[in-house]
Write a protein that holds these residues in place. Structure first.
Motif, PDB file in Angstrom:
ATOM      1  N   VAL A   5       5.076 -15.689   4.290  1.00  0.00           N
ATOM      2  CA  VAL A   5       4.939 -15.179   2.916  1.00  0.00           C
ATOM      3  C   VAL A   5       4.561 -13.701   2.922  1.00  0.00           C
ATOM      4  CG1 VAL A   5       2.510 -15.835   2.558  1.00  0.00           C
ATOM      5  CG2 VAL A   5       4.067 -15.679   0.607  1.00  0.00           C
ATOM      6  N   ASP A   6       3.736 -13.296   3.880  1.00  0.00           N
ATOM      7  CA  ASP A   6       3.369 -11.881   3.983  1.00  0.00           C
ATOM      8  C   ASP A   6       4.599 -11.029   4.273  1.00  0.00           C
ATOM      9  OD1 ASP A   6       0.727 -12.656   3.647  1.00  0.00           O
ATOM     10  OD2 ASP A   6       0.237 -12.525   5.780  1.00  0.00           O
ATOM     11  N   SER A   7       5.447 -11.496   5.167  1.00  0.00           N
ATOM     12  CA  SER A   7       6.654 -10.740   5.503  1.00  0.00           C
ATOM     13  C   SER A   7       7.587 -10.628   4.311  1.00  0.00           C
ATOM     14  CB  SER A   7       7.381 -11.382   6.686  1.00  0.00           C
ATOM     15  OG  SER A   7       6.646 -11.129   7.863  1.00  0.00           O
ATOM     16  N   GLY A   8       7.643 -11.667   3.492  1.00  0.00           N
ATOM     17  CA  GLY A   8       8.454 -11.605   2.278  1.00  0.00           C
ATOM     18  C   GLY A   8       7.921 -10.571   1.299  1.00  0.00           C
ATOM     19  N   ALA A  13       8.083  -5.013  -0.967  1.00  0.00           N
ATOM     20  CA  ALA A  13       7.466  -3.683  -1.076  1.00  0.00           C
ATOM     21  C   ALA A  13       8.379  -2.613  -0.486  1.00  0.00           C
ATOM     22  CB  ALA A  13       6.104  -3.679  -0.379  1.00  0.00           C
ATOM     23  N   ARG A  14       8.954  -2.913   0.682  1.00  0.00           N
ATOM     24  CA  ARG A  14       9.874  -1.946   1.301  1.00  0.00           C
ATOM     25  C   ARG A  14      11.064  -1.676   0.399  1.00  0.00           C
ATOM     26  NH1 ARG A  14      10.802  -5.224   6.116  1.00  0.00           N
ATOM     27  NH2 ARG A  14      12.965  -4.628   5.751  1.00  0.00           N
ATOM     28  N   LEU A  15      11.632  -2.723  -0.185  1.00  0.00           N
ATOM     29  CA  LEU A  15      12.796  -2.560  -1.061  1.00  0.00           C
ATOM     30  C   LEU A  15      12.440  -1.794  -2.331  1.00  0.00           C
ATOM     31  CD1 LEU A  15      14.486  -6.072  -0.672  1.00  0.00           C
ATOM     32  CD2 LEU A  15      15.137  -3.909   0.428  1.00  0.00           C
ATOM     33  N   ALA A  16      11.265  -2.067  -2.891  1.00  0.00           N
ATOM     34  CA  ALA A  16      10.835  -1.353  -4.094  1.00  0.00           C
ATOM     35  C   ALA A  16      10.686   0.141  -3.812  1.00  0.00           C
ATOM     36  CB  ALA A  16       9.521  -1.936  -4.621  1.00  0.00           C
ATOM     37  N   ARG A 128       8.198  -9.499   9.448  1.00  0.00           N
ATOM     38  CA  ARG A 128       9.153 -10.242  10.282  1.00  0.00           C
ATOM     39  C   ARG A 128      10.603 -10.041   9.873  1.00  0.00           C
ATOM     40  NH1 ARG A 128       6.064 -16.056  10.639  1.00  0.00           N
ATOM     41  NH2 ARG A 128       4.245 -15.292  11.762  1.00  0.00           N
ATOM     42  N   ILE A 129      10.824  -9.674   8.612  1.00  0.00           N
ATOM     43  CA  ILE A 129      12.195  -9.519   8.120  1.00  0.00           C
ATOM     44  C   ILE A 129      12.584  -8.046   8.268  1.00  0.00           C
ATOM     45  CG2 ILE A 129      13.753  -9.937   6.182  1.00  0.00           C
ATOM     46  CD1 ILE A 129      11.514 -11.815   5.063  1.00  0.00           C
TER      47      ILE A 129
END
Length: 142
Positions: A5-8, A13-16, A128-129
């Motif tokens: 869930v943290d990686s999601g 956040a990265r995409l935003a 992780r993603i």
């Protein structure tokens, strides 16, 4: 180690952050002459050098955020860049019109907040993603 869930959340956040910088980089490319003129009008030193650097940081940085590559060093670069753009692009202390100054204050502190987000990304890593996670050797538990 991060939970799934943290990686999601880190991916979101990265995409935003990436959307903001990808859009900015593309707009700078499409209106490059106007961007250079804006930098010169703002009194940015070496605007002819700063314009391609800013455009590259935003466009390439945005792409690297999406795929999660070299996130920790990228986050530091982006944090410094975002503070620099706050200082040179949203210099509310030099604005005399009250409405324009109010707008500049908001944008200045927005940039400071975005820089804070990049510092958090520096601490958490890409999650992780990401390409970073795919490149990291995994320890196998026995």
């Amino acid at each position: 180690m991060t939970r799934p869930v943290d990686s999601g959340v880190i991916l979101i956040a990265r995409l935003a952050l990436a959307v903001l910088f990808l859009w900015g980089g593309v707009m700078k490319l499409l209106g490059y002459a106007g961007f250079v003129s804006y930098l010169q009008a703002q009194g940015v030193p070496f605007a002819q050098i700063g314009a391609p650097v800013a455009t590259a940081i935003e466009a390439i940085g945005g792409l690297l955020l999406v795929v999660g590559f070299l996130i920790r060093p990228l986050a530091l670069v982006m944090a410094v860049y975002t503070i620099a753009t706050a200082i040179y692009g949203h210099d509310f202390w030099n604005v005399t019109n009250a409405a324009a100054q109010h707008d500049m204050v908001i944008h200045f502190w927005k940039n400071v907040g975005i820089a804070g987000g990049f510092l958090l990304l520096f601490v958490t890593g890409a999650g992780r993603i990401s390409i970073d996670a795919a490149r990291t050797p995994r320890r196998h538990l026995r």
